[in-house]
Design a protein around this motif. Structure first.
Motif, short mmCIF file in Angstrom:
data_model
loop_
_atom_site.label_atom_id
_atom_site.label_comp_id
_atom_site.label_asym_id
_atom_site.label_seq_id
_atom_site.Cartn_x
_atom_site.Cartn_y
_atom_site.Cartn_z
N LEU A 118 3.12 6.53 1.70
CA LEU A 118 3.69 7.85 1.40
C LEU A 118 2.90 8.97 2.07
O LEU A 118 3.48 9.96 2.56
CB LEU A 118 3.74 8.06 -0.12
CG LEU A 118 4.81 7.23 -0.87
CD1 LEU A 118 4.61 7.33 -2.38
CD2 LEU A 118 6.22 7.70 -0.49
N ALA A 119 1.57 8.82 2.10
CA ALA A 119 0.74 9.83 2.77
C ALA A 119 1.06 9.89 4.27
O ALA A 119 1.14 10.96 4.86
CB ALA A 119 -0.74 9.51 2.56
N LYS B 49 0.86 -1.20 0.00
CA LYS B 49 0.00 0.00 0.00
C LYS B 49 0.89 1.24 0.00
O LYS B 49 0.95 2.01 0.97
CB LYS B 49 -0.91 -0.01 1.21
CG LYS B 49 -1.86 -1.22 1.23
CD LYS B 49 -2.76 -1.20 2.46
CE LYS B 49 -3.72 -2.37 2.47
NZ LYS B 49 -4.63 -2.35 3.65
N ASN B 50 1.60 1.44 -1.13
CA ASN B 50 2.61 2.49 -1.18
C ASN B 50 2.01 3.90 -1.09
O ASN B 50 2.60 4.80 -0.47
CB ASN B 50 3.44 2.37 -2.47
CG ASN B 50 4.36 1.16 -2.42
OD1 ASN B 50 4.60 0.62 -1.34
ND2 ASN B 50 4.86 0.74 -3.57
N GLU B 51 0.85 4.11 -1.71
CA GLU B 51 0.23 5.45 -1.66
C GLU B 51 -0.14 5.81 -0.23
O GLU B 51 0.12 6.94 0.24
CB GLU B 51 -1.01 5.48 -2.56
CG GLU B 51 -0.71 5.36 -4.04
CD GLU B 51 0.20 6.48 -4.54
OE1 GLU B 51 0.05 7.62 -4.07
OE2 GLU B 51 1.07 6.19 -5.38
N ASP B 52 -0.72 4.86 0.51
CA ASP B 52 -1.07 5.11 1.91
C ASP B 52 0.19 5.33 2.74
O ASP B 52 0.22 6.20 3.63
CB ASP B 52 -1.86 3.93 2.49
CG ASP B 52 -3.22 3.78 1.83
OD1 ASP B 52 -3.72 4.78 1.26
OD2 ASP B 52 -3.79 2.68 1.90
N ASN C 210 10.38 5.04 -3.63
CA ASN C 210 10.67 5.69 -4.91
C ASN C 210 11.90 5.11 -5.60
O ASN C 210 12.39 5.67 -6.59
CB ASN C 210 10.85 7.19 -4.71
CG ASN C 210 9.55 7.88 -4.31
OD1 ASN C 210 8.46 7.48 -4.77
ND2 ASN C 210 9.63 8.89 -3.45
N ARG D 67 10.59 6.85 2.09
CA ARG D 67 10.16 7.58 0.89
C ARG D 67 11.13 7.26 -0.26
O ARG D 67 10.73 7.00 -1.39
CB ARG D 67 10.13 9.08 1.18
CG ARG D 67 9.63 9.93 -0.01
CD ARG D 67 9.65 11.41 0.33
NE ARG D 67 8.58 11.73 1.26
CZ ARG D 67 8.64 12.73 2.14
NH1 ARG D 67 9.75 13.44 2.26
NH2 ARG D 67 7.60 13.00 2.92
#
Length: 897
Positions: free
Chosen positions: A126-127, A121-124, A153, A149
């Protein structure tokens, strides 16, 4: 996170699945139960989980989605522990709960973010990192979160730089060390990974997963001593663990403890670890233990995938050579890239083994490769001997070079002088021996060479003078006495030679060479009692039964005296292996042939050829057997395989013979025409020419050649050849007189007697019976004669005589359809239908039989009123002969089948 061992029985798994189906809550008691149930549910449906037994390493952190567990009953847990993290995850704690400090929020937030990243769950993740970045703290966990991060990336270089800085900030922080170790390993910086995992394991010794990673790095770096305590500790807890046993095997192998290493590696393989690396290691360990069979087994499996310069290929080739499998070794060596002294030694060894097996073609290739790498004196000496073995005169040049490079080497000097003498370069042999004697005035060996050289040059006095010099330097040496005895024998001074040999045996009763020479003298002269010498050998063998050379000498003596049973008794204790002397194989094979034990001889020669497929003596013995058994195609195949590796005129002639016997006259004649004139005149070759002429329809030319062969060797095969030549050349009236004259001179020739009987059946049945009866007096169990004579008596109504012979024939070959048919027909004449039927069914239901036999069986069924059975049998049978098809049709019509 530590591993835990868990068991989920099928009964409990079924109850849990049923609870989920019914919507009931699942409450676990203890964190171990949570990890076990959730781990099993990861790979299955929650409503149908399987049973399980094994290790569980599931790490439950914030963000984990529970599949089975709804609630947990547990005790208190330590702060900053993984189990507290599990409880927190199930309870649903937020990283910014009221009352938490920024430092605490950073740590909890990091674990939650890490779990998200691990779940993809990379988007979560990063948030959450963005939120953690706003915390007012310099906590190392905030830094770790920010590092993620770069990891997400795929900026590994930036992440590594940040982690190194965090390590300086918190050198012992387990999360920093663990993350740094993993990232360093992923980027190929094994030194940094090993350093980070080392510090981590020191502070967190119960984390088995990271400890495994650290052990792997240590072993890959060759630091097996550092890895050993940790591997031993883990093995104590799980002694059957395959990877741990592999690691322990590597550790013990590095320490030179090969037997212990093999024990651990075998445990690893027994428990399912069969990767190429462990097979490779097993091969290395077995090779170091000189267990070449095991080394071959392990290395052969991985060899196809290895690069040409891999040392394991050299180990495999050497193992094969040590086992006597030179041809297989040469196939490996043909793809090996190796040079220098190691290459010279390996290729020379291969050449030697191939020569020992009789494979001259491949041996020359190995010798040639060795020649390009041989530089040291030892290499050149070895190369020289091999070259001389294949009649390459360059061998002398290399031996001379070796002697110059290593003048102190006794072996090289001896080999060079022997080579000079073998090639009749006596002046060079003398010069080398004199130079050797001058350099080593106290060494008796050069004087023995000088004695032999002098004798070959006709200087008897000089030879005896050199022997006296040798005796003065080394009195009482049997080696000198043996040389003296041989020289005396060459001068026909037999009494003096016998006296020397007897003196040797007084000092050394077990000297096989002296006994061998003495027996030869006794057989050829009257200066010694051959029987007494033979008995002396047998008596000495009783005292030293393990002396193989003495046992083989005793066997040779017994064979020479036609004592076949004694030969077999003497040879019985000998273990037949690749290292067994050739004399054993030859003695036993010849004895079995002389005993007419065709089956035993065939098995013996087959075993010999499996070890040495290119041994000419073994090949000739097997060809003799194949010819006697009329297995001509097998004989041809054997000659082809031999000639492919070793050109040989004698075997080539035998190939022509087998080509003729398999009705291939053109290639057979091509071989014969290529032979020298003196070879073409040999009786055996004339017999092949005769057979070729018959096959080509030139029978008139065949008669003369066939008679030439027969006159030189009046055996069965040549007699049959004369018969064939007469019959095909229009001289049939000469056949019967020839057969009679042959049998008069050779009454024991069963094959020709049987031919005579067969020829008499049509014109003189009583004469045929008489001949067959005479054969049975010599060979009471000759199956063909028993059956044929039984049938003749049956035809003449002499049923009692027929019955006796037929029963004996069936007793010898109960599954032979022809003999069963003869006996069954006799029984029918005596109204013994049931016994006759039983006999027929013992053969027709198990194997194809001739049409006449099958139709006799059907006729019996019809005569016994078994029409439906007969009808079914006729439907199921296809008749192949014209007579059989006509008779079958008559039966169908007559009985409405």
């Amino acid at each position: 996170i530590h591993q835990e061992y868990g068991v989920l029985s099928q009964e409990v798994a079924t109850e849990l699945s049923q609870a989920k189906v019914e919507g009931r809550r699942i409450i676990c008691v203890g964190t171990t139960a949570v990890r076990l149930v959730e781990a099993v549910a990861q790979t299955s449906s929650p409503i149908d989980i399987p049973s399980f037994e094994g290790w569980v390493s599931l790490f439950i952190v914030p963000g984990y989605q529970f599949r089975m567990v709804d609630a947990l009953i547990t005790n208190f847990h330590l702060p900053r522990s993984t189990l507290l993290m599990l409880v927190t995850t199930l309870a649903g704690r937020d990283f910014q709960m009221e009352g938490m400090t920024a430092v605490e929020s950073a740590e909890v937030g990091f674990y939650k973010m890490q779990a998200m990243a691990q779940l993809g769950k990379n988007e979560d993740a990063l948030a959450l990192i963005d939120q953690l970045e706003t915390l007012d703290t310099s906590s190392v966990y905030k830094g770790l979160a920010l590092t993620y991060r770069d990891i997400i990336n795929e900026n590994a270089e930036g992440a590594l730089s940040s982690l190194k800085a965090l390590r300086e900030q918190a050198p012992q922080n387990k999360d920093v060390l663990q993350q740094l170790g993993k990232l360093a390993l992923a980027t190929g910086d094994k030194a940094l990974a090993m350093d980070a995992f080392g510090d981590y394991v020191e502070g967190n010794p119960t984390d088995a997963t990271s400890k495994f990673a650290y052990i792997t790095l240590l072993i890959e770096a060759g630091k097996t001593e550092d890895a050993d305590p940790m591997v031993t500790e883990l093995l104590n807890n799980n002694p059957q663990h395959p990877l741990l046993n592999q690691y322990k095997g590597i550790i013990e192998a590095n320490a030179g403890n090969y037997e212990k290493a093999m024990s651990f590696l075998e445990t690893a393989m027994r428990n399912g670890n069969n990767n190429p690396a462990i097979r490779l290691l097993g091969g290395y360990v077995a090779y170091q233990m000189q267990d070449f069979a095991a080394a071959n087994e392990y290395l052969s499996e991985v060899a196809p995938a290895l690069p040409a310069d891999h040392p394991a290929l050299r180990m495999l080739a050497d193992s094969l050579l040590q086992m006597g499998q030179g041809e297989d070794a040469s196939q490996i060596l043909n793809r090996v890239e190796v040079d220098g002294e190691a290459g010279a030694s390996l290729f020379s060894k291969a050449g030697y083994q191939l020569l020992r097996q009789g494979n001259v073609v491949d041996a020359k290739a190995m010798i040639e490769k060795s020649g390009t790498m041989s530089e040291t004196a030892e290499d050149l000496a070895r190369l020289g001997v091999l070259q001389l073995s294949v009649n390459d005169i360059d061998g002398l040049v290399n031996l001379e070079a070796a002697a110059k490079m290593a003048p102190e080497s006794v072996v090289t000097q001896r080999t060079l002088i022997t080579a000079y003498m073998t090639t009749n370069k006596l002046d060079k042999a003398k010069a080398a021996s004199l130079e050797w004697a001058e350099k080593e005035p106290d060494n008796h060996t050069p004087h023995l060479f000088l004695a032999e050289i002098a004798f070959k040059q006709g200087d008897k006095e000089g030879a005896l003078a050199e022997i006296e010099k040798a005796k003065a330097l080394n009195p009482g040496t049997t080696e000198i006495d043996l040389v003296q005895a041989r020289l005396l024998l060459s001068e026909s001074d037999v009494p003096a030679a016998v006296a020397v040999l007897n003196d040797i045996l007084k000092k050394e009763p077990g000297n096989v060479q002296a006994r061998d020479v003495l027996y030869t003298v006794a057989v050829q002269t009257n200066e010694a009692d051959a029987a007494a010498v033979a008995q002396g050998v047998y008596d000495q063998l009783q005292k030293t039964p393990d002396d193989l050379n003495l046992r083989l000498l005793a066997g040779r003596i017994a064979f020479a005296n036609n004592e076949d049973d004694r030969v077999m008794s003497l040879l019985a204790p000998v273990q037949a292996t690749v290292k067994t002397p050739k004399l054993y194989w030859n003695l036993k094979g010849q004895t079995l042939i002389r005993q007419n034990d065709v089956k035993g001889a065939a098995a013996h020669y087959d075993a010999w050829l499996k070890l040495y497929p290119q041994d000419k003596t073994a090949v000739l013995g097997m060809l003799l057997l194949l010819d006697a058994q009329q297995q001509y195609q097998q004989g041809l195949n054997l000659t082809n395989s031999f000639l492919a590796k070793q050109p040989d005129s004698q075997v080539k002639l035998l190939k022509a013979h087998f080509l003729a016997m398999t009705r291939q006259p053109k290639p057979a004649k091509a071989i014969l025409d290529d032979m020298p004139e003196n070879v073409k005149a040999l009786p055996f070759v004339r017999s092949i020419y005769a057979r070729v002429a018959i096959l080509e329809g030139k029978s008139a030319d065949a008669v003369k050649d066939a008679m030439t062969a027969y006159d030189a060797n009046p055996n069965s095969q040549n007699a049959l050849l004369v018969v064939a030549a007469y019959e095909t050349s229009g001289q049939a009236p000469k056949v019967n007189p020839f057969i009679d004259s042959h049998l008069e001179a050779h009454p024991a020739d069963i094959r020709i007697a049987m031919l005579k009987a067969e020829r008499l059946i049509g014109s003189d049945k009583e004469g045929a019976k008489s001949v067959y009866a005479g054969i049975l007096e010599q060979m009471p169990e000759n199956f063909v004669v028993l059956n044929n004579l039984a049938y003749l008596y049956y035809e003449d109504g002499e049923l009692n005589k027929a019955m006796e012979l037929a029963r004996k024939a069936v007793g010898l070959q109960p599954k032979n359809a022809d003999s069963v048919d003869t006996l069954a027909q006799i029984l029918i004449q005596q109204d013994k239908y049931e016994e006759s039927l039983s006999l027929y069914e013992s053969v027709v239901n198990d194997q194809p039989v001739a049409d006449i036999v099958y139709l006799n069986y059907v006729q019996l069924l019809l005569d016994m009123g078994k029409k439906e059975v007969a009808r079914r049998k006729m439907r199921n049978q296809e008749f192949t002969t014209t007579d059989g098809q006509k008779r079958a049709e008559r039966i169908r019509v007559r009985y409405s089948l």
